[in-house]
Design a protein around this motif. Structure first.
Motif, PDB file in Angstrom:
ATOM      1  N   ALA A  31       0.819  -1.213   0.000  1.00  0.00           N
ATOM      2  CA  ALA A  31       0.000   0.000   0.000  1.00  0.00           C
ATOM      3  C   ALA A  31       0.854   1.264   0.000  1.00  0.00           C
ATOM      4  CB  ALA A  31      -0.924  -0.003   1.216  1.00  0.00           C
ATOM      5  N   MET A  32       2.022   1.200   0.634  1.00  0.00           N
ATOM      6  CA  MET A  32       2.902   2.366   0.723  1.00  0.00           C
ATOM      7  C   MET A  32       3.782   2.547  -0.504  1.00  0.00           C
ATOM      8  SD  MET A  32       4.052   1.724   4.679  1.00  0.00           S
ATOM      9  CE  MET A  32       5.369   2.932   4.637  1.00  0.00           C
ATOM     10  N   SER A  33       3.935   1.487  -1.292  1.00  0.00           N
ATOM     11  CA  SER A  33       4.883   1.522  -2.414  1.00  0.00           C
ATOM     12  C   SER A  33       4.613   2.625  -3.435  1.00  0.00           C
ATOM     13  CB  SER A  33       4.909   0.154  -3.109  1.00  0.00           C
ATOM     14  OG  SER A  33       5.445  -0.821  -2.246  1.00  0.00           O
ATOM     15  N   PRO A  34       3.345   2.927  -3.786  1.00  0.00           N
ATOM     16  CA  PRO A  34       3.149   4.014  -4.753  1.00  0.00           C
ATOM     17  C   PRO A  34       3.672   5.361  -4.274  1.00  0.00           C
ATOM     18  CG  PRO A  34       1.164   2.669  -4.583  1.00  0.00           C
ATOM     19  CD  PRO A  34       2.076   2.230  -3.483  1.00  0.00           C
ATOM     20  N   VAL A  35       3.670   5.582  -2.969  1.00  0.00           N
ATOM     21  CA  VAL A  35       4.153   6.851  -2.414  1.00  0.00           C
ATOM     22  C   VAL A  35       5.641   6.774  -2.086  1.00  0.00           C
ATOM     23  CG1 VAL A  35       3.834   8.545  -0.570  1.00  0.00           C
ATOM     24  CG2 VAL A  35       1.864   7.270  -1.458  1.00  0.00           C
ATOM     25  N   LEU A  36       6.067   5.641  -1.533  1.00  0.00           N
ATOM     26  CA  LEU A  36       7.470   5.448  -1.161  1.00  0.00           C
ATOM     27  C   LEU A  36       7.991   4.193  -1.852  1.00  0.00           C
ATOM     28  CD1 LEU A  36       7.022   6.116   2.668  1.00  0.00           C
ATOM     29  CD2 LEU A  36       8.038   7.697   1.012  1.00  0.00           C
ATOM     30  N   PRO A  37       8.258   4.252  -3.128  1.00  0.00           N
ATOM     31  CA  PRO A  37       8.580   3.037  -3.882  1.00  0.00           C
ATOM     32  C   PRO A  37       9.802   2.284  -3.378  1.00  0.00           C
ATOM     33  CG  PRO A  37       9.089   5.016  -5.146  1.00  0.00           C
ATOM     34  CD  PRO A  37       8.313   5.466  -3.951  1.00  0.00           C
ATOM     35  N   ASP A  38      10.841   2.994  -2.948  1.00  0.00           N
ATOM     36  CA  ASP A  38      12.082   2.339  -2.535  1.00  0.00           C
ATOM     37  C   ASP A  38      12.292   2.342  -1.022  1.00  0.00           C
ATOM     38  OD1 ASP A  38      12.732   1.923  -5.215  1.00  0.00           O
ATOM     39  OD2 ASP A  38      13.624   3.919  -5.389  1.00  0.00           O
ATOM     40  N   ARG A  39      11.378   2.951  -0.288  1.00  0.00           N
ATOM     41  CA  ARG A  39      11.607   3.119   1.142  1.00  0.00           C
ATOM     42  C   ARG A  39      10.462   2.612   2.006  1.00  0.00           C
ATOM     43  NH1 ARG A  39      14.904   8.638   2.314  1.00  0.00           N
ATOM     44  NH2 ARG A  39      16.463   8.437   0.660  1.00  0.00           N
ATOM     45  N   ALA A  40       9.513   1.922   1.402  1.00  0.00           N
ATOM     46  CA  ALA A  40       8.346   1.481   2.164  1.00  0.00           C
ATOM     47  C   ALA A  40       8.735   0.543   3.308  1.00  0.00           C
ATOM     48  CB  ALA A  40       7.355   0.788   1.235  1.00  0.00           C
ATOM     49  N   ALA A  41       9.595  -0.438   3.030  1.00  0.00           N
ATOM     50  CA  ALA A  41       9.967  -1.425   4.059  1.00  0.00           C
ATOM     51  C   ALA A  41      10.688  -0.785   5.241  1.00  0.00           C
ATOM     52  CB  ALA A  41      10.805  -2.542   3.447  1.00  0.00           C
ATOM     53  N   PRO A  42      11.745   0.014   5.020  1.00  0.00           N
ATOM     54  CA  PRO A  42      12.414   0.632   6.176  1.00  0.00           C
ATOM     55  C   PRO A  42      11.531   1.633   6.916  1.00  0.00           C
ATOM     56  CG  PRO A  42      13.376   1.426   4.128  1.00  0.00           C
ATOM     57  CD  PRO A  42      12.506   0.275   3.768  1.00  0.00           C
ATOM     58  N   VAL A  43      10.666   2.356   6.190  1.00  0.00           N
ATOM     59  CA  VAL A  43       9.758   3.293   6.866  1.00  0.00           C
ATOM     60  C   VAL A  43       8.797   2.533   7.774  1.00  0.00           C
ATOM     61  CG1 VAL A  43       7.832   4.885   6.515  1.00  0.00           C
ATOM     62  CG2 VAL A  43       9.907   5.134   5.155  1.00  0.00           C
ATOM     63  N   LEU A  44       8.223   1.449   7.266  1.00  0.00           N
ATOM     64  CA  LEU A  44       7.319   0.643   8.082  1.00  0.00           C
ATOM     65  C   LEU A  44       8.043   0.081   9.304  1.00  0.00           C
ATOM     66  CD1 LEU A  44       4.520  -0.719   8.390  1.00  0.00           C
ATOM     67  CD2 LEU A  44       5.476  -2.680   7.148  1.00  0.00           C
ATOM     68  N   THR A  45       9.287  -0.362   9.121  1.00  0.00           N
ATOM     69  CA  THR A  45      10.067  -0.909  10.232  1.00  0.00           C
ATOM     70  C   THR A  45      10.345   0.149  11.284  1.00  0.00           C
ATOM     71  OG1 THR A  45      11.116  -2.500   8.729  1.00  0.00           O
ATOM     72  CG2 THR A  45      12.186  -2.120  10.845  1.00  0.00           C
ATOM     73  N   VAL A  46      10.678   1.364  10.853  1.00  0.00           N
ATOM     74  CA  VAL A  46      10.925   2.455  11.799  1.00  0.00           C
ATOM     75  C   VAL A  46       9.668   2.756  12.604  1.00  0.00           C
ATOM     76  CG1 VAL A  46      11.403   4.927  11.983  1.00  0.00           C
ATOM     77  CG2 VAL A  46      12.823   3.506  10.513  1.00  0.00           C
ATOM     78  N   VAL A  47       8.533   2.815  11.919  1.00  0.00           N
ATOM     79  CA  VAL A  47       7.274   3.137  12.605  1.00  0.00           C
ATOM     80  C   VAL A  47       6.903   2.057  13.615  1.00  0.00           C
ATOM     81  CG1 VAL A  47       4.794   3.470  12.290  1.00  0.00           C
ATOM     82  CG2 VAL A  47       6.406   4.558  10.714  1.00  0.00           C
ATOM     83  N   LEU A  48       6.934   0.788  13.186  1.00  0.00           N
ATOM     84  CA  LEU A  48       6.521  -0.301  14.074  1.00  0.00           C
ATOM     85  C   LEU A  48       7.477  -0.479  15.248  1.00  0.00           C
ATOM     86  CD1 LEU A  48       5.327  -3.029  11.526  1.00  0.00           C
ATOM     87  CD2 LEU A  48       3.938  -1.503  12.924  1.00  0.00           C
ATOM     88  N   SER A  49       8.782  -0.471  14.984  1.00  0.00           N
ATOM     89  CA  SER A  49       9.751  -0.638  16.073  1.00  0.00           C
ATOM     90  C   SER A  49       9.725   0.564  17.006  1.00  0.00           C
ATOM     91  CB  SER A  49      11.156  -0.856  15.508  1.00  0.00           C
ATOM     92  OG  SER A  49      11.552   0.225  14.676  1.00  0.00           O
ATOM     93  N   GLY A  50       9.490   1.768  16.450  1.00  0.00           N
ATOM     94  CA  GLY A  50       9.386   2.951  17.296  1.00  0.00           C
ATOM     95  C   GLY A  50       8.174   2.881  18.210  1.00  0.00           C
ATOM     96  N   LEU A  51       7.033   2.432  17.671  1.00  0.00           N
ATOM     97  CA  LEU A  51       5.835   2.276  18.501  1.00  0.00           C
ATOM     98  C   LEU A  51       6.048   1.229  19.589  1.00  0.00           C
ATOM     99  CD1 LEU A  51       3.001   2.386  15.794  1.00  0.00           C
ATOM    100  CD2 LEU A  51       3.521   4.118  17.521  1.00  0.00           C
ATOM    101  N   LEU A  52       6.712   0.131  19.248  1.00  0.00           N
ATOM    102  CA  LEU A  52       6.996  -0.910  20.244  1.00  0.00           C
ATOM    103  C   LEU A  52       7.904  -0.372  21.340  1.00  0.00           C
ATOM    104  CD1 LEU A  52       6.851  -3.813  21.264  1.00  0.00           C
ATOM    105  CD2 LEU A  52       8.757  -4.375  19.715  1.00  0.00           C
ATOM    106  N   ALA A  53       8.912   0.406  20.961  1.00  0.00           N
ATOM    107  CA  ALA A  53       9.824   0.974  21.960  1.00  0.00           C
ATOM    108  C   ALA A  53       9.082   1.933  22.889  1.00  0.00           C
ATOM    109  CB  ALA A  53      10.973   1.697  21.260  1.00  0.00           C
ATOM    110  N   LEU A  54       8.253   2.808  22.329  1.00  0.00           N
ATOM    111  CA  LEU A  54       7.511   3.768  23.154  1.00  0.00           C
ATOM    112  C   LEU A  54       6.532   3.065  24.091  1.00  0.00           C
ATOM    113  CD1 LEU A  54       6.761   6.560  20.506  1.00  0.00           C
ATOM    114  CD2 LEU A  54       8.375   6.676  22.423  1.00  0.00           C
TER     115      LEU A  54
END
Length: 434
Positions: A358-381
């Motif tokens: 779903a994120m690929s059309p907006v972030l074609p090359d960065r969807a995976a790392p962006v999702l990882t940053v968001v999820l791991s950041g939420l888990l840390a918080l």
């Protein structure tokens, strides 16, 4: 102490490892086989979706079977059902039939892994559970790599490969049935709702979801990203393998460390490091010049290799940490707790790739790392907030449920624990999870 528990539980670990070879090999074998038969991407996706759906259903429905017939019979039924489906798969090339077979396989494999995880978790006390689960995870990690080696070796004869997976499924039943340990007692268990689990160990549930999303996303997206960046196929295979290498390197130290501290601190540390590394990846964008410099930049290759080893070493063991933390919540229904955690992990493994698509059309090359940053950041918080709200507490004495060699008196672990507690002049306090 670890050796004592490991000896009695070795049969279930080896049996689960055999089934891991079958499961991992089929995961790669099915799309290759469908492609060889002239299938397209839609057919591969349909069969993969059928397996995922079956796995999720198996996590929930398999719980009743485990409680009704016991750990050994439930595991044997799952492995046997997988073997039967492999035999049927040899007889047909129908898309609908393969989708149905993979759906049933998904449910069977989910049930047997739920039984194995619950058995190992219930049968070990808090002070060794992390190391026992780490040994189990290490064995599964090695078997996952071995499955790809077998797949490569039998790539020219797919039917023979199916025979090998059939053989391993049957071997797992034989190994488990020859165990000398007494499995934890099942039967009429106290009901355990998902709300109770979330109330007591929400970090374990969120961590399992994040672990499923991150690991599945990296294993499915990283190869495509590397290929899209112009990385050679051999180099791509090597870099993806580094994720598994990281798992093998980090798994035991992480498990041993978790037995000496509040496991939420270790989950917090993993989430923070993963978040920081992926954020650095987004900032530096190491692939932007790969096509111009080729594979000759040793520094870039080394940095990327280390990054993948560390991310694999922290993300793969994360589920084991969450499982061990979850069983700090003392419950009478271990299979239910194990099933809930496995189901949440499966949800994460489905959510990750879908979110990236779903994120690929907006972030074609960065969807995976962006999702990882968001999820791991939420888990840390969230983990940090839970540590603030419910600080770590050490129990005065913990009476653990453990497996004893069947050559003894044949008493169940619960009977021994209750006898010890009733014989004590004072009631011991059982520590509750954080």
């Amino acid at each position: 102490m670890v050796r004592t528990y490991l000896v009695s539980l070795l049969a279930i670990i080896i049996a689960a490892s055999c089934m891991q070879v079958t499961s991992s090999a089929l995961m790669t074998f099915v799309p290759l086989y469908v492609g060889a038969q002239g299938g397209d991407t839609f057919e591969v996706g349909l069969i993969a979706a059928a397996y995922s759906l079956g796995f999720m259903v198996g996590c929930l429905r398999g719980l009743k079977i485990i409680n009704r017939v016991g750990y050994i019979r439930a595991f044997a039924a799952g492995a046997g059902l997988t073997a039967i489906m492999i035999i049927f798969a040899r007889m047909t090339d129908s898309l609908v039939a393969w989708a149905a077979l993979r759906f049933i396989m998904g449910g069977a494999i989910a049930m047997l892994f739920s039984a194995a995880d619950a058995w190992l978790s219930v049968a070990t006390p808090d002070n060794v559970r992390g190391r026992i689960l780490s040994i189990n995870s290490l064995a599964i990690g090695v078997m996952a790599i071995l499955s790809q080696v077998l797949l490569f070796h039998f790539s020219d004869d797919p039917l023979l490969m199916l025979d090998v997976m059939l053989l391993l499924s049957v071997c797992s039943i034989v190994l488990l049935c020859l165990t000398r340990s007494v499995p934890p007692v099942t039967g009429d268990k106290a009901k355990l709702s998902f709300g109770q689990v979330f109330k007591e160990v929400p970090v374990a549930l969120l961590g399992a979801f994040v672990a499923g999303a991150i690991t599945t996303s990296f294993l499915t997206v990283v190869p495509f990203a590397l290929n899209d960046a112009g990385v050679a196929a051999g180099t791509t295979a090597f870099l993806v393998a580094l994720l598994y290498v990281g798992r093998l390197i980090f798994q035991w130290p992480m498990g041993a460390l978790s037995d000496m501290m509040d496991r939420r601190f270790l989950i917090l540390l993993c989430a923070i490091v993963i978040c920081v590394l992926c954020a650095l990846y987004l900032i530096t964008d190491p692939f932007k010049n790969w096509q111009t410099i080729g594979d000759t930049d040793d520094n870039l290759f080394l940095i990327l290799s280390i990054l993948l080893v560390v991310i694999g070493g922290l993300s793969f063991p994360l589920y084991s940490l969450c499982l061990a933390h979850g069983f700090e919540f003392k419950v009478d229904n271990g299979p239910a707790l194990s099933t809930y955690l496995l189901f949440v992990w499966a949800l994460g493994s489905v959510f990750g790739p879908l979110a990236i698509s779903a994120m690929s059309p907006v972030l074609p090359d960065r969807a995976a790392p962006v999702l990882t940053v968001v999820l791991s950041g939420l888990l840390a918080l969230f983990t940090a907030w839970r540590l603030y709200r419910r600080p770590s507490r050490k129990p005065v004495l913990e009476l653990s449920y453990t497996s004893y060699p069947s050559s003894g008196l044949g008493l169940s672990p619960e009977t021994v624990a209750n006898a010890l507690e009733n014989a004590s002049p004072a009631r011991h306090t059982l520590g509750k999870a954080q």
